[in-house]
Design an enzyme around this catalytic site. Structure first.
Site, PDB file in Angstrom:
ATOM      1  N   ASN A 126     -19.822   8.767 -13.079  1.00 21.36           N
ATOM      2  CA  ASN A 126     -18.983   9.964 -13.057  1.00 21.36           C
ATOM      3  C   ASN A 126     -17.665   9.535 -12.412  1.00 21.36           C
ATOM      4  O   ASN A 126     -17.615   9.325 -11.195  1.00 21.36           O
ATOM      5  CB  ASN A 126     -19.643  11.080 -12.250  1.00 21.36           C
ATOM      6  CG  ASN A 126     -18.777  12.307 -12.130  1.00 21.36           C
ATOM      7  OD1 ASN A 126     -17.608  12.316 -12.525  1.00 21.36           O
ATOM      8  ND2 ASN A 126     -19.323  13.364 -11.575  1.00 21.36           N
TER       9      ASN A 126
ATOM     10  N   ARG B 108     -15.179  11.050 -11.485  1.00 22.74           N
ATOM     11  CA  ARG B 108     -14.649  11.957 -10.465  1.00 22.74           C
ATOM     12  C   ARG B 108     -15.338  11.764  -9.111  1.00 22.74           C
ATOM     13  O   ARG B 108     -14.915  12.331  -8.116  1.00 22.74           O
ATOM     14  CB  ARG B 108     -14.794  13.412 -10.924  1.00 22.74           C
ATOM     15  CG  ARG B 108     -13.871  13.734 -12.101  1.00 22.74           C
ATOM     16  CD  ARG B 108     -13.952  15.200 -12.472  1.00 22.74           C
ATOM     17  NE  ARG B 108     -15.274  15.568 -12.940  1.00 22.74           N
ATOM     18  CZ  ARG B 108     -15.607  15.722 -14.217  1.00 22.74           C
ATOM     19  NH1 ARG B 108     -14.720  15.539 -15.154  1.00 22.74           N
ATOM     20  NH2 ARG B 108     -16.832  16.050 -14.551  1.00 22.74           N
ATOM     21  N   CYS B 109     -16.387  10.954  -9.087  1.00 21.38           N
ATOM     22  CA  CYS B 109     -17.153  10.721  -7.865  1.00 21.38           C
ATOM     23  C   CYS B 109     -16.688   9.434  -7.196  1.00 21.38           C
ATOM     24  O   CYS B 109     -16.683   8.373  -7.811  1.00 21.38           O
ATOM     25  CB  CYS B 109     -18.641  10.621  -8.211  1.00 21.38           C
ATOM     26  SG  CYS B 109     -19.681  10.062  -6.858  1.00 21.38           S
ATOM     27  N   SER B 110     -16.305   9.518  -5.932  1.00 20.29           N
ATOM     28  CA  SER B 110     -15.795   8.333  -5.231  1.00 20.29           C
ATOM     29  C   SER B 110     -16.862   7.251  -5.103  1.00 20.29           C
ATOM     30  O   SER B 110     -16.557   6.062  -5.251  1.00 20.29           O
ATOM     31  CB  SER B 110     -15.249   8.714  -3.858  1.00 20.29           C
ATOM     32  OG  SER B 110     -16.282   9.202  -3.025  1.00 20.29           O
TER      33      SER B 110
END
Length: 115
Positions: free
Chosen positions: A8, A10-12
């Site tokens: 994902n 958007r996930c750090s």
């Protein structure tokens, strides 16, 4: 052997894990699982590769959809897997697969053993 990451962007933690794999020079296949959701069969396979017997261990229990669906009280493993297949946001990330083994990249350093 190449790696596969369920990612994902958007996930750090997912970005950090992918970056770590790329910096190590390991070939990697990236699957954007929010854009291309996993089937129930794929989730079951991942659970086996992760050596998890409880589907809830692969779920993001703080997501609003988890609460909306009332999954806290759900005990049927098939229902939990079905919920993850229908709502991929429920799946913990990132997951990295190497052959018949998988590891959760939380923290990203977990993936070092695959590199």
């Amino acid at each position: 052997m190449s790696l596969k990451i369920y990612h994902n962007p958007r996930c750090s933690k997912s970005r950090q894990t992918l970056n770590m794999i790329e910096e190590a020079g390991s070939p990697v296949e990236v699957r954007l699982y929010l854009d291309e959701p996993l089937s129930a069969a794929e989730i079951k396979e991942l659970l086996e590769k992760l050596n998890l017997t409880d589907a809830r261990a692969l779920m993001r229990r703080t997501e609003a959809i988890y609460k909306e669906l009332g999954l806290k009280s759900e005990t049927d493993q098939a229902a939990l897997i079905k919920a993850m297949a229908k709502h991929p946001k429920l799946i913990e990330r990132p997951i990295v697969v190497k052959g018949n083994a998988a590891i959760l990249g939380r923290p990203p350093e977990n993936v070092q053993k695959f590199l």
